[in-house]
Design a protein around this motif. Structure first.
Motif, PDB file in Angstrom:
ATOM      1  N   LEU A 226       0.836  -1.195   0.000  1.00 40.90           N
ATOM      2  CA  LEU A 226       0.000   0.000   0.000  1.00 40.90           C
ATOM      3  C   LEU A 226       0.873   1.247   0.000  1.00 40.90           C
ATOM      4  CD1 LEU A 226      -2.651  -1.048   2.691  1.00 40.90           C
ATOM      5  CD2 LEU A 226      -2.739  -1.393   0.219  1.00 40.90           C
ATOM      6  N   ASP A 227       0.385   2.290  -0.686  1.00 42.69           N
ATOM      7  CA  ASP A 227       1.126   3.545  -0.701  1.00 42.69           C
ATOM      8  C   ASP A 227       0.780   4.377   0.531  1.00 42.69           C
ATOM      9  OD1 ASP A 227      -1.361   4.718  -1.154  1.00 42.69           O
ATOM     10  OD2 ASP A 227      -1.018   5.052  -3.280  1.00 42.69           O
ATOM     11  N   ASP A 228       1.228   5.627   0.554  1.00 44.16           N
ATOM     12  CA  ASP A 228       1.018   6.473   1.740  1.00 44.16           C
ATOM     13  C   ASP A 228      -0.452   6.779   1.993  1.00 44.16           C
ATOM     14  OD1 ASP A 228       3.737   6.530   2.085  1.00 44.16           O
ATOM     15  OD2 ASP A 228       4.021   8.482   1.118  1.00 44.16           O
ATOM     16  N   ASN A 229      -1.301   6.636   0.950  1.00 43.05           N
ATOM     17  CA  ASN A 229      -2.739   6.857   1.108  1.00 43.05           C
ATOM     18  C   ASN A 229      -3.494   5.570   1.417  1.00 43.05           C
ATOM     19  OD1 ASN A 229      -2.619   9.649   0.546  1.00 43.05           O
ATOM     20  ND2 ASN A 229      -2.525   9.207  -1.664  1.00 43.05           N
TER      21      ASN A 229
ATOM     22  N   GLY B  40     -12.135  21.248  -9.065  1.00 39.00           N
ATOM     23  CA  GLY B  40     -10.812  20.625  -9.182  1.00 39.00           C
ATOM     24  C   GLY B  40     -10.394  19.816  -7.982  1.00 39.00           C
ATOM     25  N   ASP B  41     -11.339  19.443  -7.106  1.00 44.09           N
ATOM     26  CA  ASP B  41     -10.954  18.667  -5.914  1.00 44.09           C
ATOM     27  C   ASP B  41     -11.714  17.339  -5.808  1.00 44.09           C
ATOM     28  OD1 ASP B  41     -13.451  19.599  -5.259  1.00 44.09           O
ATOM     29  OD2 ASP B  41     -12.884  20.459  -3.314  1.00 44.09           O
ATOM     30  N   LEU B  42     -12.102  16.782  -6.963  1.00 47.17           N
ATOM     31  CA  LEU B  42     -12.747  15.471  -6.953  1.00 47.17           C
ATOM     32  C   LEU B  42     -11.687  14.391  -6.770  1.00 47.17           C
ATOM     33  CD1 LEU B  42     -15.316  13.770  -7.383  1.00 47.17           C
ATOM     34  CD2 LEU B  42     -14.802  13.769  -9.836  1.00 47.17           C
ATOM     35  N   THR B  43     -11.880  13.521  -5.779  1.00 44.98           N
ATOM     36  CA  THR B  43     -10.910  12.464  -5.502  1.00 44.98           C
ATOM     37  C   THR B  43     -11.584  11.098  -5.525  1.00 44.98           C
ATOM     38  OG1 THR B  43     -11.220  12.686  -3.097  1.00 44.98           O
ATOM     39  CG2 THR B  43      -9.453  13.980  -4.103  1.00 44.98           C
ATOM     40  N   VAL B  44     -10.870  10.129  -6.075  1.00 44.60           N
ATOM     41  CA  VAL B  44     -11.333   8.746  -6.131  1.00 44.60           C
ATOM     42  C   VAL B  44     -10.274   7.892  -5.454  1.00 44.60           C
ATOM     43  CG1 VAL B  44     -12.011   6.830  -7.615  1.00 44.60           C
ATOM     44  CG2 VAL B  44     -12.510   9.195  -8.320  1.00 44.60           C
ATOM     45  N   ARG B  45     -10.675   7.156  -4.435  1.00 50.34           N
ATOM     46  CA  ARG B  45      -9.732   6.324  -3.687  1.00 50.34           C
ATOM     47  C   ARG B  45      -9.931   4.866  -4.044  1.00 50.34           C
ATOM     48  NH1 ARG B  45      -9.370   3.696   1.513  1.00 50.34           N
ATOM     49  NH2 ARG B  45      -7.170   3.649   2.167  1.00 50.34           N
ATOM     50  N   ASN B  46      -8.834   4.174  -4.326  1.00 55.53           N
ATOM     51  CA  ASN B  46      -8.892   2.737  -4.570  1.00 55.53           C
ATOM     52  C   ASN B  46      -8.779   2.038  -3.220  1.00 55.53           C
ATOM     53  OD1 ASN B  46      -9.066   0.342  -5.967  1.00 55.53           O
ATOM     54  ND2 ASN B  46      -6.895   0.262  -6.490  1.00 55.53           N
ATOM     55  N   ASP B  47      -9.907   1.753  -2.637  1.00 55.06           N
ATOM     56  CA  ASP B  47      -9.966   1.237  -1.261  1.00 55.06           C
ATOM     57  C   ASP B  47      -9.769  -0.281  -1.269  1.00 55.06           C
ATOM     58  OD1 ASP B  47     -10.648   0.471   1.338  1.00 55.06           O
ATOM     59  OD2 ASP B  47     -12.197   2.012   1.515  1.00 55.06           O
ATOM     60  N   PRO B  48      -8.696  -0.773  -0.658  1.00 57.05           N
ATOM     61  CA  PRO B  48      -8.460  -2.220  -0.657  1.00 57.05           C
ATOM     62  C   PRO B  48      -9.378  -2.980   0.291  1.00 57.05           C
ATOM     63  CG  PRO B  48      -6.794  -1.147   0.663  1.00 57.05           C
ATOM     64  CD  PRO B  48      -7.623  -0.046   0.050  1.00 57.05           C
TER      65      PRO B  48
END
Length: 507
Positions: A270-273, A348-356
């Protein structure tokens, strides 16, 4: 838009001549890719795709809401088994719609041997979605199913075939049994697939018997073409080697694609996020894909004109795109959720997280960060854990040899009692209830609690940013299509014969 030229897919000489579209509109879960969106895409000559997931819940709840516009009842008036369709209407339709404070009726749960009422609901729900998507034009329509939801597959595909579906697409696993399922159903025979049973000591199957369900009402069925959604060329090569499991083509889905994605190969890092780290081993070799000889489409960060053109230059027929269509005004996402996402996109602040951890399946799942949705920790924590829709339940074998069902999103003590571990429940979200809420049919609980939405998109937002620049108030499916194909050459019309290769579709 110009009509699409067609050609024959080579894997099955008995398959009908069907269009090879330059753009496949992604089959996004639980009617985000509903019939309205699929119809708009298909009528342009591209491939509109409806979701085959939870169509029993969709039709049951739309009917309880009064069937606005009468669309589902209009479709069911064309269902070949009129008595079956009438039973569904009699059970769920509420004239004028239910009281908003009244919960939706519970649905028959998927099991190894789902009750007949549950099978009928799934069959008519998938029929209606495909029939409505095909209404009023002669374009091709596909249905998308998840290999992980094995208990739903036979009835979903039977219903779609009764509706005249042209393509079946399936990923989130290895869909090696689907070609035979399609052949069996097209012959009017029992269609079955094996089911993954945790701790199982015997091979078990789930099946549907079209003659038992429909009797003399069963019409002649045509086998749709099958596109296997894969992440790697090795899997495509494996499926191509055996004629029994060979699909008619592939969708090669890269890690940035929305919804579920394959986990990285090797040990999970996993990365820092806290998101999975993908590398070169997780990318398909496109030269090897082209060498297989079957048509393929690229997916996952192919949502701009230059990416579409690059895919075609690499040997692909075209691309599959989800995010641009999920956000268009024709998708099933509620206006409120769509506008919230578009506001974030404009800012410009839309975020998509790849949640494991989000999905009970164990596959990474893309979650859009939005207020008042399950993406927020406080909303997630406030929700009482329960599993009532149960599409993602995992069958398991008890010590006495019988089959039980568990979901990592259900109450922790219940999951552990069924042999699961506490660790497997941590961070798991109820995708079933969250995704139904996203399209406006979320459950209202007796205690007054309303299920919060859960929105999924792909990680690549470049195409969406350009479309919101061009169309500040939002865009339609045809706007998205015109944008995607603007770097492709305009085809020269010519007759469709044999296996002659056609130029890509364009507008």
């Amino acid at each position: 838009m110009a009509a699409l030229l067609t050609e024959t897919l080579p894997a099955d000489p008995d398959a009908a001549h069907r269009a090879r579209p330059a753009v496949i509109q992604g089959g996004m879960g639980v009617a985000v890719s509903g019939w309205r969106l699929a119809r708009e895409v298909s009528r342009t000559g591209h491939l509109g795709v409806v979701s085959g997931t939870a169509m029993d819940a969709v039709i049951a709840r739309r009917l309880q809401d009064g069937d606005p516009g009468g669309h589902y009842r209009r479709a069911l008036a064309h269902f070949p088994g009129r008595a079956m369709a009438q039973r569904v209407v009699d059970t769920y339709f509420v004239e004028g719609g239910r009281d908003p404070d009244t919960p939706y009726k519970p649905l028959p749960k998927l099991m190894m041997h789902t009750a007949q009422a549950g099978q009928e609901l799934a069959v008519v729900g998938n029929f209606a979605e495909v029939w409505l998507a095909k209404e009023g034009h002669d374009g091709v329509v596909g249905v998308n199913c998840l290999e992980k939801i094995q208990l739903a597959t036979p009835t979903a595909i039977l219903g779609a075939m009764l509706g005249g579906v042209d393509y079946v697409l399936m990923g989130a696993g290895i869909p090696r049994e689907v070609p035979q399922l399609l052949r069996s159903l097209a012959a009017g025979e029992v269609g079955r697939i094996p089911v993954d049973v945790a701790g199982g000591t015997l091979q078990r199957f789930v099946q549907v018997d079209p003659r038992d369900l429909l009797g003399a009402d069963l019409p002649e069925l045509t086998r749709p073409d099958f596109l296997a959604i894969v992440s790697l060329d090795q899997l495509a090569s494996y499926m191509n080697r055996d004629a029994e499991i060979r699909p008619d083509g592939f969708v090669v889905e890269r890690p940035p694609a929305g919804g579920h994605s394959a986990p990285p190969r090797g040990r999970l890092q996993l990365d820092d996020n806290g998101e999975p780290v993908y590398g070169a081993r997780d990318e398909a070799d496109l030269d090897k894909m082209a060498a297989i000889g079957l048509p393929f489409w690229m997916a996952g960060a192919y949502g701009t004109p230059d990416q579409v053109a690059a895919a075609v230059r690499a040997g692909a027929v075209g691309v599959q795109v989800g995010t641009l269509f999920a956000l268009c005004c024709d998708s099933g996402i509620t206006d409120a959720s769509r506008e919230q996402v578009l506001d974030r996109l404009r800012a410009g602040d839309l975020t998509v997280r790849n949640d494991p951890r989000a999905s009970p399946t164990g596959f990474p799942f893309k979650v859009v960060t939005l207020e008042d949705t399950v993406s927020q920790a406080e909303v997630y924590e406030d929700r009482t854990r329960l599993c009532d829709l149960s599409y993602l339940r995992q069958p398991f074998e008890r010590a006495n040899g019988t089959i039980g069902y568990r979901c990592a999103g259900e109450p922790v003590h219940m999951y552990v009692k069924k042999g699961g571990t506490v660790e497997d429940t941590e961070g798991r979200k109820c995708l079933c209830n969250g995704l139904t809420a996203t399209i406006g049919i979320g459950q209202h609980r007796k205690d007054g609690y309303d299920e919060p939405a859960l929105v999924t998109l792909g990680e690549d937002l470049e195409g969406a940013k350009e479309l919101i620049r061009r169309h500040p108030q939002g865009w339609s499916a045809t706007d998205a299509l015109a944008y995607l194909v603007e770097q492709l050459p305009v085809p020269t019309p010519r007759p469709t014969v044999g296996s002659e290769v056609a130029a890509p579709a364009t507008t």
